[in-house]
Design an enzyme around this catalytic site. Structure first.
Site, mmCIF file in Angstrom:
data_model
loop_
_atom_site.group_PDB
_atom_site.id
_atom_site.type_symbol
_atom_site.label_atom_id
_atom_site.label_comp_id
_atom_site.label_asym_id
_atom_site.label_seq_id
_atom_site.Cartn_x
_atom_site.Cartn_y
_atom_site.Cartn_z
ATOM 1 N N HIS B 35 26.001 -22.325 9.735
ATOM 2 C CA HIS B 35 24.587 -21.944 9.704
ATOM 3 C C HIS B 35 23.757 -22.817 10.639
ATOM 4 C CE1 HIS B 35 26.444 -20.665 5.920
ATOM 5 N NE2 HIS B 35 25.547 -19.715 5.867
ATOM 6 N N HIS B 75 23.457 -24.902 2.927
ATOM 7 C CA HIS B 75 24.144 -24.198 4.016
ATOM 8 C C HIS B 75 23.797 -24.819 5.369
ATOM 9 C CE1 HIS B 75 20.306 -22.175 3.167
ATOM 10 N NE2 HIS B 75 20.209 -22.087 4.467
ATOM 11 N N HIS B 266 20.831 -17.467 11.233
ATOM 12 C CA HIS B 266 21.029 -18.073 9.913
ATOM 13 C C HIS B 266 22.478 -18.441 9.626
ATOM 14 C CE1 HIS B 266 20.931 -18.790 5.594
ATOM 15 N NE2 HIS B 266 21.949 -17.969 5.508
ATOM 16 N N GLU B 413 17.541 -24.871 -19.976
ATOM 17 C CA GLU B 413 18.922 -25.350 -20.004
ATOM 18 C C GLU B 413 19.470 -25.594 -18.598
ATOM 19 O OE1 GLU B 413 17.894 -22.420 -21.232
ATOM 20 O OE2 GLU B 413 17.803 -22.790 -23.382
ATOM 21 N N PHE B 439 24.213 -21.053 -24.905
ATOM 22 C CA PHE B 439 23.364 -21.183 -23.721
ATOM 23 C C PHE B 439 23.986 -22.060 -22.638
ATOM 24 C CE2 PHE B 439 20.066 -20.230 -27.092
ATOM 25 C CZ PHE B 439 20.131 -18.871 -26.858
ATOM 26 N N HIS B 475 23.531 -15.360 -30.261
ATOM 27 C CA HIS B 475 23.545 -16.815 -30.354
ATOM 28 C C HIS B 475 24.911 -17.385 -30.728
ATOM 29 C CE1 HIS B 475 19.309 -16.316 -29.955
ATOM 30 N NE2 HIS B 475 19.008 -17.560 -30.239
ATOM 31 N N ARG B 522 27.463 -25.935 -36.513
ATOM 32 C CA ARG B 522 26.248 -25.964 -37.309
ATOM 33 C C ARG B 522 26.586 -26.276 -38.766
ATOM 34 N NH1 ARG B 522 22.805 -21.009 -39.851
ATOM 35 N NH2 ARG B 522 20.981 -22.223 -40.441
#
Lengths: 664, 664
Positions: B35, B75, B266, B413, B439, B475, B522
């Site tokens: 690039h 890049h 590019h 997150e 997550f 979840h 949990r």
């Protein structure tokens, strides 16, 4: 009528909102788990929206031209369950509310698409709803351009929380919506200044109005408990030429006797004492889930007020020139002859198939179906030329006319995947879009939801291995095949040549309830399917591509560009007198669905088994057993030309031969 | 000196920038891949930054108080390779530039941390560098608070492109930086209006200045080719009380004879003709990679101009009261006695260990090490109470004094995980932070980079199965254990009780070059390690927890909360006269590193093998072979109380017994 009932004979909007508050409180209390704070806080906004603006008919949740309501802050699921119950959706029964969050109920902890009618999309993972909504709104604009505003003219309303707006995917979504001028999209932000850990200011001080404005939205801030302000703002939203954000200043747990405004109302039952006190404060003297008649009637009326519009629309549809096409598209059915060109191309190919990169093969597949299936909407996360997703002469899907069929998603893999889910959920379109396969990590949360909801979206994932070459390990998927195959209900295809690419595309488009990932090479690969099988072999997930000369002693498995290596290795082994079969495995997921006898026959226990795939081994034991050979990778790639990498990492026909011989 | 040389005897800043342009062009041309557009476009900004502002000494790339330069637009790697070469970094040789993107070279397609000194972080996946930089800048502020500005007083400079700013993670990063008032962070945005597919306006019309401002940044727009404007803007940046964004209007491929400003510069070599024309236009008559002496000298001087400051700093360090602690922390070594309390706790536990959720066990582990290891910086993505990541009485890490050790990351997150990478790369801190395990999909791109770079970050992933219960399938991780285990060089721990949790934390913190995921329940689970093994058994990845009474006929494998089920099943089997072993598998990755003999002994071929894990099977064939039993899941979870889900999905001790018996 008792005095208690009489007080609700002609309920005020505030009393109608209180019904939501009480149901939310009761549902969570009974389940001893859930999120009462948000439904209570946004009850006023939801009441005004449903009673004055939302175009819907509770008796016909599938009315194609209904407004879409999306609860991006999905943890507040009791809000939508209460609304569906109050307005009379058939399956939103009292029993369902009482069984909130219990096994078998349609009232899951977070709203699940397909469980209860009226739920337009599965939300809960924050930011997804708002990003879905861009897809809903874009599908609406496109279909309005295709079928006319007689048939398609509805809005997308979203309730989003602080968490949704903190998630990065929301930025991708709002930038897209602004750029695409999706003026029929309205986000009502529950600006309650509270997150789970406490005040929003603990972790954020973004001026959200300024942020949305910077991305081309019209914005407004109101008191989210003042029904007049809400009504004025929603009316304002319907008149803008840009997407709209309404910041609704609310108190979380609004109405709770002593806990109003506290983050303690966010994610737990309020408890019997607080609930009793709250009932008293709201002058609500009814048992849990009991509703005064006046409230029932008023809300039932809201549920019916769209019936007239719906009937008018049905009459228009009946006489509409495009009626059949519209109905078919919305049902997700493909047009007659959708695969005529594809089938013709398949026949043509088996006599002369050039060596192509499988991303080119995928592009050829698209050429055969794109015009035959007008619902297909393509796109790329700024890698159009690399992903081979653009069918020539396609108009860009963009303001102001929206008739185009290709979306410039920008460098927004996550927002793209989430918006694609929204498009598919809206119906009438079948979205596909591309990025580099390694960036499926970026879109993964949305791909998972596509699989969980069962929607037809196709992710075109090119540059599917170290064959990507010089861009190096940051861009080379090595664990992504395994990671994607791990997602239940996702078809992960890795076609070996153009014939398989055509077959895989056909299967992907024929599955109305399954998303697909199309994993495609950057580099050229020789054709492997040179005879006409007379059927779509990829549909079986795995099949014998080459039989052994004599009783098979070795079975070689491969996918994508490595199938050619397996064939070459088989040639060597056969030349040395070792009867060798080759099995191509374009899709693990589909193979698992085959009858056991077929699976056993394909796997060929008792033979020496070796698999080759330019990726990690995880998952391949299913085919090669505990002692089988695997020619692939154990770690990340490197930066160098593709052919050097294959050689240096030892992914060669010779290595396959060796692995087989070592086990003979 | 030739005439050609003479023209560069006292090079202008523009000529110094041209040296970058020519090297970038030549490197890409030789590799026939890469690039050139971005390095050419940002050469002027980089030249002013390096020659006038960046505090560094090329001879000492490990100087702890150096400014950090992060090329988020990875890049454009030839930009940083050229800069490192020109300023005299030892391993940035001409040969390396000539071998750009080739096997074995340190000049990978994208900058790879650990390949060449001077590269502070691996970039390429867009948005990561800018999100890393928040971690760099936060670590700097924290260490300055801990050790004083005598030792820690440096800046973080970032070059980011349009792609970085479109990625959602950038929003999480800029909101965090704004909230945390990281005023020593400066982002120079390469505002060239070009992406791969064409003009930025194809997919974006965000007013970036307004967007950054909305998140609490100071902003400024300049001509990115005007050295005076650049110098003024960078000077301005050093005086702000907020993080700074400088929008540098540039032309991609600046200097290219005919292609300047085109997206064609590019991602591909310019070609011999264009390069020849460009050399002529730049009056640059030297062979590829040849540099005129004047340029060499001028740049070499830049590389040395920080030496004085560096020496002064070394002198200050020598006499600093906290010298040893600072040096140790920056080296990533743990303090003496880091695990004294942990070891004591371990001994105490084996005599009396309560049933706890493993997230509580993890919290207990943290209690034992948090004060003993002052480098530990905790946090959570707005789930502090659920993740058990907060050690009581810990000060929040926040402006203005930054001495705290707990970060309120907000619902971000991805940004959190990426910033944690930056913190670890900066050195002097060991970040850990929590979210729900499901997550990890959001943070996955950053977790992958942690594994690729080899940095010590610990992801606390609680609610690790359907045991999460009522929140439902959105979840509940079911494929995440497999998906995380698929990432090379990531230790995925799933401790079974408090003893294992303590052990896993110890191992995670002792690995300086490996990130970890701590997968935690949990729900409560009974203790399983009730005797003192005298060693950290979890370190081996898998170990025999319970021997068989007599010659083993059955081996049961389990992880986390399911180990207790395996033990219960073993009890039943033993009672029925079937000698049964139980193997706990806290970490697949570590098990693979054990000697083969140990692996074989643990796996127990020849016995009936059954594994139990509340997740999908993928990967378990490694332990149970092709015919082994697996008690787990084949699809997504559901919303209901945890114990109901375990029962309904058939993940029970009885099912394990049955699976074993069916195979006896």
């Amino acid at each position: 009528m008792t005095d208690a009932q009489a007080a609700f004979a002609k309920p005020s909007p505030k009393q109608m909102a209180d019904a939501i508050r009480v149901l939310a409180m009761d549902g969570v209390e009974k389940a001893k788990s859930g999120h009462p704070g948000m439904p209570m806080g946004m009850a006023d906004v939801a009441t005004v929206l449903y009673s004055k603006f939302l175009k819907f008919d509770a008796s016909r949740p599938d009315w194609a031209d209904r407004d879409r309501f999306i609860l991006s802050a999905g943890h507040g699921s009791m809000l939508i369950y209460s609304l569906l119950h109050l307005t009379g959706y058939k399956d939103a029964t009292r029993e369902q509310l009482e069984n909130f969050r219990q096994w078998g109920a349609k009232t899951a902890g977070h709203p699940e698409y397909g469980h209860m009618t009226g739920i337009e999309t599965t939300t809960g993972p924050l930011g997804q709803g708002i990003a879905n909504s861009v897809g809903f709104a874009l599908a609406e604009r496109h279909l309005a351009a295709r079928f006319g505003s007689d048939l398609v003219d509805h809005r997308t309303w979203v309730i989003a929380g602080d968490g949704c707006l903190m998630e990065g995917v929301s930025q991708e979504a709002i930038a897209l919506a602004g750029r695409l001028k999706l003026n029929k999209l309205c986000v009502m932000w529950d600006d309650n200044e509270i997150t789970i850990d406490g005040k929003v200011s603990l972790s954020d001080n973004t001026d959200q109005l300024a942020r949305f404005k910077a991305s081309g939205w019209a914005v407004k801030a109101i008191d989210g408990h003042d029904h007049k302000q809400i009504q004025k703002a929603l009316a304002w939203a319907t008149k803008q030429s840009k997407p709209t954000l309404i910041a609704c200043k609310t108190k979380i747990g609004k109405g709770a006797a002593t806990m109003e405004g506290s983050h303690k109302t966010h994610g737990a039952a309020l408890g019997a004492t607080e609930i009793a006190a709250t009932r008293q404060a709201l002058h609500w003297s009814f048992d849990p889930f009991d509703l005064p008649e006046g409230i029932q009637k008023a809300w039932a009326k809201v549920g019916k007020q769209g019936a007239k519009a719906r009937k008018g629309w049905e009459a228009r549809l009946l006489n509409h020139a495009q009626r059949d096409d519209f109905t078919r598209a919305m049902a997700g059915d493909l047009p007659t002859g959708a695969f005529e060109a594809l089938d013709a191309k398949l026949k043509e190919l088996v006599s002369s198939q050039p060596a192509l990169a499988t991303r080119q093969s995928s592009g050829e597949a698209l050429e055969t179906v794109f015009n035959a299936i007008p619902e297909l909407i393509g796109g790329s996360a700024d890698l159009t030329g690399s992903n081979n997703t653009f069918v020539k002469n396609t108009q860009i899907l963009d303001a102001p006319d929206y008739a185009g069929r290709y979306v410039n998603w920008g460098v927004r893999e996550h927002g793209m995947a989430s918006a694609m889910n929204g498009m598919a959920l809206h119906g009438g379109v079948i979205p596909y879009a591309g990025t580099f396969m390694v960036f499926s990590d970026y879109s993964r949360p949305a791909i998972r939801l596509a699989a969980l909801m069962g929607v037809r979206v196709v992710h075109v994932l090119t540059h599917d291995s170290i064959g990507l070459g010089e861009d190096g390990p940051t861009h080379q998927p090595v664990e992504h095949l395994a990671a994607l195959r791990a997602i239940p209900n996702l078809m992960v295809f890795r076609p070996a040549d153009t014939v398989e690419a055509l077959e895989c595309w056909q299967v992907a488009l024929q599955h109305k309830k399954t998303p697909s990932g199309m994993c495609l090479s950057r580099q050229k690969t020789p054709a492997v399917r040179l005879t006409d099988a007379g059927e779509n072999l990829s549909r079986k997930g795995a099949y014998e591509l080459k039989a052994a000369n004599g009783e098979a002693k070795v079975t070689l498995f491969g996918t994508g560009t490595e199938v050619a290596l397996a064939l070459k290795a088989a040639e060597t082994l056969e030349a040395e007198g070792v009867p060798t079969r080759v099995v191509s495995v374009p899709c693990f997921e589909l193979f698992e669905q085959q009858p056991k006898a077929y699976q056993d026959a394909v796997i060929g226990r008792g033979t020496v088994r070796v698999a080759v795939e330019a990726a990690i081994k995880q998952g391949w034991e299913r085919f090669i057993g505990e002692d089988g050979g695997f020619v692939g990778l154990t770690g990340f790639g490197a930066s160098a030309p593709a052919e050097v990498l294959y050689r240096e990492f030892g992914i060669t026909a010779e290595a396959v031969v060796e692995a087989a011989k070592a086990r003979l």
